[in-house]
Structures are given as C-alpha cells and as structure tokens.
Design an enzyme around this catalytic site. Structure first.
Site, PDB file in Angstrom:
ATOM      1  N   ASP A 169       0.852  -1.181   0.000  1.00 25.72           N
ATOM      2  CA  ASP A 169       0.000   0.000   0.000  1.00 25.72           C
ATOM      3  C   ASP A 169       0.890   1.234   0.000  1.00 25.72           C
ATOM      4  OD1 ASP A 169       0.890  -0.309   2.612  1.00 25.72           O
ATOM      5  OD2 ASP A 169      -1.033   0.134   3.534  1.00 25.72           O
ATOM      6  N   TYR A 178       2.994   4.719   0.741  1.00 25.47           N
ATOM      7  CA  TYR A 178       3.664   5.303   1.903  1.00 25.47           C
ATOM      8  C   TYR A 178       2.674   6.207   2.625  1.00 25.47           C
ATOM      9  CZ  TYR A 178       8.042   3.881  -0.422  1.00 25.47           C
ATOM     10  OH  TYR A 178       9.056   3.169  -1.009  1.00 25.47           O
ATOM     11  N   PHE A 235       6.571   1.771  -4.357  1.00 24.85           N
ATOM     12  CA  PHE A 235       7.967   1.976  -3.929  1.00 24.85           C
ATOM     13  C   PHE A 235       8.518   3.360  -4.276  1.00 24.85           C
ATOM     14  CE2 PHE A 235       7.553  -2.648  -4.292  1.00 24.85           C
ATOM     15  CZ  PHE A 235       7.987  -3.030  -3.034  1.00 24.85           C
ATOM     16  N   HIS A 241      11.322  -9.270   0.460  1.00 26.78           N
ATOM     17  CA  HIS A 241      11.035  -7.841   0.333  1.00 26.78           C
ATOM     18  C   HIS A 241      12.314  -7.019   0.526  1.00 26.78           C
ATOM     19  CE1 HIS A 241       9.081  -3.959   1.221  1.00 26.78           C
ATOM     20  NE2 HIS A 241       8.028  -4.455   0.598  1.00 26.78           N
TER      21      HIS A 241
END
Length: 219
Positions: free
Chosen positions: A62, A64, A75, A184
């Site tokens: 989701d 920031y 990202f 991740h």
C-alpha cells in the site's frame, strides 16, 4: 477514470455498483481525514503505464503513509522526499546487479513510462496508519488488473517482493509470462535473499529473449 486503454479493459469494474459504492466511501474518507496519495494520483500507475505497453509489473502493498511521499506508484516517492529504506535497498541491488549508481531522488516515473507498472495492491492509506485501507476493496480491483494482464499474449515480467506480493503468483498462470520472487527489500528482509537476487538483469534478459525493448533502469 484513467484516460487510456485501461478504461475499456476495466469497464466492468468501473460500471459495477460494488465499485461505485466502495469508491464513494474512499472519497468520503478524503473529505474527513488526511489520505494519501492525493486524489489526482490514486490511479497514477495506470495513467503512466497503459495496458498495451505494460511489460513489467512490480507489486507493492500500500502507499507510503508519510506526508508528500506517495504519488500512486509502488515503492516510489515524489522528488525532494527522503528515500525510504526499501527504496534505498532497491537502488543498492540495482547498482550491484547492473552497475547503475543510486539516484538522488526516489521518483520512479521514468520506469513507469517505459512499461513498468508500479502497482500497489491497495491504492490509498490514511496518514501515519500503514495498512489502514487493506481489505476495504482495493484488492478486488488490483487482483483483477493482474488477471487481465495475465491474459495478454505479449510476455510480461512480474516482480513479486515479499510474502504479500508472492501471494499474487497464483493469479499468473499464462506460461508466456515470467515471475521473479524474492524477499522484500525492507531492511527486515533484504539480507534474506533480496540482495543478490538480480531482478533487473533477469527482467531485461527475459524481455530481450522475447524481442522486447529492455528497461533503462537508470531513468
């Protein structure tokens, strides 16, 4: 909604009563709380990377949840904003993989314009509350996006970082596509296999193998 071929591809979603009800609920949240990204950027990933041109998909969770960070691309952060740790690690792996020096800004618009769909599974978030809009309904839309991309004849590379993104692999059944799975890039997991996974060179090698233009990851 979008202004390109996604409107036709997703017409069944836009016209559904369920989505209209859900979207109105999200708009109401914007009226009473601080929600990111700004309204105009909710569908930024789809606006910058149309359906026809999509050849790479990088799935995020989701947006920031800090001020001025999110702008609708997984990202990515807006220019002038401090790089989040995960993006710092993405840049480190990019340098290790392809020798591309880390950029000073975290705006990945240049990737999006080359056909890299930077898709968050959830497209909005309340300020300072990570995951606050999970399971509200966005996942129904974004899973559908992955499903319609899976139907494409032209090869797509799906980059799935972390357990959350890895779950999307079950939606990708077309043998023409290539799936890259690793931990991740977060500081909590980057040293468990993200570093050294070489996703950028693997992506370009697959695109070249299929007579597609590779991504210039330096842009």
């Amino acid at each position: 909604m979008i202004g390109n071929d996604w409107d036709e591809v997703l017409q069944v979603i836009w016209n559904s009563n369920g989505f209209k009800h859900f979207y109105n609920k999200i708009m109401e949240e914007y009226d009473i709380k601080t929600i990111y990204p700004p309204k105009d950027y909710i569908f930024n990933a789809l606006k910058l990377t149309n359906y026809e041109n999509t050849k790479v998909v990088i799935v995020g969770q989701d947006p920031y949840h800090g001020e001025n960070q999110a702008h609708g691309l997984s990202f990515s952060v807006q220019k002038g904003i401090k790089l989040p740790p995960s993006l710092q690690n993405i840049y480190k792996e990019l340098e290790s993989d392809l020798g591309i020096k880390p950029r000073l800004d975290g705006d990945l618009t240049g990737w999006a314009k080359q056909g890299v769909l930077l898709l968050n599974a959830v497209l909005t978030v309340e300020k300072d509350k990570a995951g606050s809009h999970r399971n509200w309904g966005w996942e129904l839309l974004t899973d559908y996006i992955i499903k319609v991309l899976n139907k494409k004849d032209s090869p797509i590379v799906f980059i799935l970082w972390g357990n959350f993104a890895k779950e999307k692999a079950k939606l990708i059944t077309n043998p023409k596509h290539f799936i890259i799975i690793s931990p991740h890039p977060s500081p909590f997991s980057a040293y468990s296999g993200f570093f050294g996974s070489k996703p950028f060179s693997k992506t370009n090698n697959y695109l070249i193998k299929n007579n597609l233009e590779p991504i210039d990851w330096s842009k």
